[in-house]
Structures are given as structure tokens and as C-alpha cells.
Design a protein around this motif. Structure first.
Motif, PDB file in Angstrom:
ATOM      1  N   MET A   1       0.833  -1.181   0.000  1.00  0.00           N
ATOM      2  CA  MET A   1       0.000   0.000   0.000  1.00  0.00           C
ATOM      3  C   MET A   1       0.876   1.243   0.000  1.00  0.00           C
ATOM      4  SD  MET A   1      -3.489  -0.156   2.277  1.00  0.00           S
ATOM      5  CE  MET A   1      -2.922   1.036   3.393  1.00  0.00           C
ATOM      6  N   ASP A   2       0.522   2.178  -0.850  1.00  0.00           N
ATOM      7  CA  ASP A   2       1.274   3.419  -0.883  1.00  0.00           C
ATOM      8  C   ASP A   2       0.385   4.576  -0.422  1.00  0.00           C
ATOM      9  OD1 ASP A   2      -0.411   3.972  -3.015  1.00  0.00           O
ATOM     10  OD2 ASP A   2       1.137   3.811  -4.544  1.00  0.00           O
ATOM     11  N   GLU A   3       0.914   5.778  -0.513  1.00  0.00           N
ATOM     12  CA  GLU A   3       0.198   6.960  -0.026  1.00  0.00           C
ATOM     13  C   GLU A   3      -1.115   7.182  -0.768  1.00  0.00           C
ATOM     14  OE1 GLU A   3      -0.820   9.873   2.445  1.00  0.00           O
ATOM     15  OE2 GLU A   3       0.899   8.547   2.704  1.00  0.00           O
ATOM     16  N   LEU A   4      -1.154   6.919  -2.072  1.00  0.00           N
ATOM     17  CA  LEU A   4      -2.393   7.081  -2.836  1.00  0.00           C
ATOM     18  C   LEU A   4      -3.470   6.122  -2.334  1.00  0.00           C
ATOM     19  CD1 LEU A   4      -3.979   8.464  -5.061  1.00  0.00           C
ATOM     20  CD2 LEU A   4      -2.939   6.872  -6.703  1.00  0.00           C
ATOM     21  N   ASP A   5      -3.099   4.876  -2.074  1.00  0.00           N
ATOM     22  CA  ASP A   5      -4.050   3.910  -1.504  1.00  0.00           C
ATOM     23  C   ASP A   5      -4.604   4.428  -0.177  1.00  0.00           C
ATOM     24  OD1 ASP A   5      -3.713   2.093  -3.594  1.00  0.00           O
ATOM     25  OD2 ASP A   5      -2.271   0.854  -2.496  1.00  0.00           O
ATOM     26  N   THR A  33      -7.736   4.810 -12.374  1.00  0.00           N
ATOM     27  CA  THR A  33      -6.729   4.465 -11.369  1.00  0.00           C
ATOM     28  C   THR A  33      -7.391   4.191 -10.022  1.00  0.00           C
ATOM     29  OG1 THR A  33      -5.007   5.740 -12.485  1.00  0.00           O
ATOM     30  CG2 THR A  33      -4.684   5.311 -10.139  1.00  0.00           C
ATOM     31  N   VAL A  34      -8.329   5.052  -9.642  1.00  0.00           N
ATOM     32  CA  VAL A  34      -9.043   4.846  -8.378  1.00  0.00           C
ATOM     33  C   VAL A  34      -9.796   3.526  -8.412  1.00  0.00           C
ATOM     34  CG1 VAL A  34     -10.898   5.697  -6.884  1.00  0.00           C
ATOM     35  CG2 VAL A  34      -9.225   7.299  -7.836  1.00  0.00           C
ATOM     36  N   ARG A  35     -10.535   3.271  -9.496  1.00  0.00           N
ATOM     37  CA  ARG A  35     -11.313   2.036  -9.626  1.00  0.00           C
ATOM     38  C   ARG A  35     -10.397   0.819  -9.521  1.00  0.00           C
ATOM     39  NH1 ARG A  35     -11.948   0.748 -14.498  1.00  0.00           N
ATOM     40  NH2 ARG A  35     -12.618   2.807 -15.186  1.00  0.00           N
ATOM     41  N   ASN A  36      -9.282   0.839 -10.247  1.00  0.00           N
ATOM     42  CA  ASN A  36      -8.345  -0.292 -10.219  1.00  0.00           C
ATOM     43  C   ASN A  36      -7.758  -0.510  -8.830  1.00  0.00           C
ATOM     44  OD1 ASN A  36      -8.726  -0.860 -12.932  1.00  0.00           O
ATOM     45  ND2 ASN A  36      -6.997   0.409 -13.584  1.00  0.00           N
ATOM     46  N   ARG A  37      -7.428   0.569  -8.150  1.00  0.00           N
ATOM     47  CA  ARG A  37      -6.841   0.436  -6.816  1.00  0.00           C
ATOM     48  C   ARG A  37      -7.864  -0.088  -5.807  1.00  0.00           C
ATOM     49  NH1 ARG A  37      -1.862   3.386  -5.312  1.00  0.00           N
ATOM     50  NH2 ARG A  37      -0.748   3.789  -7.241  1.00  0.00           N
ATOM     51  N   ASP A  43      -9.717  -7.188  -3.599  1.00  0.00           N
ATOM     52  CA  ASP A  43      -9.242  -8.535  -3.898  1.00  0.00           C
ATOM     53  C   ASP A  43      -8.197  -9.011  -2.877  1.00  0.00           C
ATOM     54  OD1 ASP A  43     -10.880  -8.611  -6.123  1.00  0.00           O
ATOM     55  OD2 ASP A  43      -9.265  -8.178  -7.555  1.00  0.00           O
ATOM     56  N   GLU A  44      -7.343  -8.092  -2.418  1.00  0.00           N
ATOM     57  CA  GLU A  44      -6.280  -8.444  -1.471  1.00  0.00           C
ATOM     58  C   GLU A  44      -6.766  -8.494  -0.028  1.00  0.00           C
ATOM     59  OE1 GLU A  44      -3.225  -5.536  -2.193  1.00  0.00           O
ATOM     60  OE2 GLU A  44      -2.577  -6.504  -4.056  1.00  0.00           O
ATOM     61  N   GLY A  45      -8.018  -8.111   0.212  1.00  0.00           N
ATOM     62  CA  GLY A  45      -8.557  -8.146   1.556  1.00  0.00           C
ATOM     63  C   GLY A  45      -8.248  -6.922   2.396  1.00  0.00           C
TER      64      GLY A  45
END
Length: 137
Positions: A1-5, A33-37, A43-45
Motif C-alpha cells: 500500500m502506498d500513499e495514494l491507496d 486508477t481509483v477504480r483499479n486500486r 481482492d487483497e482483503g
């Protein structure tokens, strides 16, 4: 996870229904980008669920459970999470082992949940705190 997440999650915590286009504007990226993140974090929980916070006039409380030392708190937590008025189950450190955050119609309903918890053979003690006010942070 980065700052944008983290920025996206912060916005979704306050309003899980906020359109991706508005989130994208706020964080300075594209809607895709937002949708994909969000999809990846789901998906990753990282994002477990999208929920609704209510102001129903109900009584909200924390019922803290102290359990016997030989009890699997994860198993017990999963069982009590299925109780109808339980919003959250937290495994915590300290004197108590599990905290139930409940949203009940009235204090009698809260008391019934306390009694139900006390009837569990794994529970050795309970402590209850009524939630007087809450703010999103």
C-alpha cells in the motif's frame, strides 16, 4: 500500500458511496486508477466490506468480554459476530479479550446481549460501555 491507496481509503471510510470520479479529483489521479486500486485492495482483503453508518436513535454499546485463557478468541469472535445486533467484533489487548460493538433498539436489547454473552461458557466476565456520541475521524 502506498500513499495514494491510503488517501483513497481515507475518503472511502467517510463515504463508501463517493463516486470514483470525485475521489480521483480529490487525490489528483484518474477515475480508472481509483477504480483499479479499490478493486485490487478489495481482492487483497485490505478492504473487507463497504458498510453503512446509521443514526437510528438506537443504543450503541461496547460489550467487553474477558474469556478463559484456553479459549481460541478467533473462533469465539466469529461465533458472536453472527449475532444480529453486533456490528463489529474486535480482538483486543488488555484486561478484556474481545469487544462487541452493538447497535440495539433499546437498553433492554443491550442487556439481553450482555446476558447472552455471560451465558457462554468461555466468558468469565463482561464490562459494558454505552456509546454516547461518535464522530468519523
Amino acid at each position: 500500500m502506498d500513499e495514494l491507496d491510503r488517501e483513497i481509503l481515507s475518503i472511502l471510510r467517510r463515504d463508501a458511496r463517493k463516486p470514483y470520479t470525485e475521489i480521483a479529483e480529490t487525490v489528483g489521479t484518474s477515475e480508472g486508477t481509483v477504480r483499479n486500486r479499490v478493486e485490487r485492495m478489495t481482492d487483497e482483503g485490505v478492504i473487507e466490506r463497504f458498510t453503512v453508518a446509521t443514526r437510528t436513535g438506537n443504543v450503541k454499546a461496547m460489550i467487553e468480554l474477558d474469556v478463559a485463557v484456553d479459549v481460541n478468541t478467533s473462533d469465539l469472535g466469529e461465533r458472536v459476530a453472527d449475532w444480529e445486533q453486533v456490528d463489529f467484533v474486535w480482538q483486543v489487548s488488555g484486561e478484556e479479550d474481545i469487544v462487541l460493538v452493538v447497535d440495539a433498539a433499546d437498553t433492554q436489547s443491550v442487556n439481553q446481549l450482555i446476558t447472552r454473552a455471560r451465558e457462554l461458557e468461555e466468558v468469565v466476565n463482561t464490562k459494558t460501555r454505552l456509546i454516547l456520541d461518535e464522530k468519523l475521524g
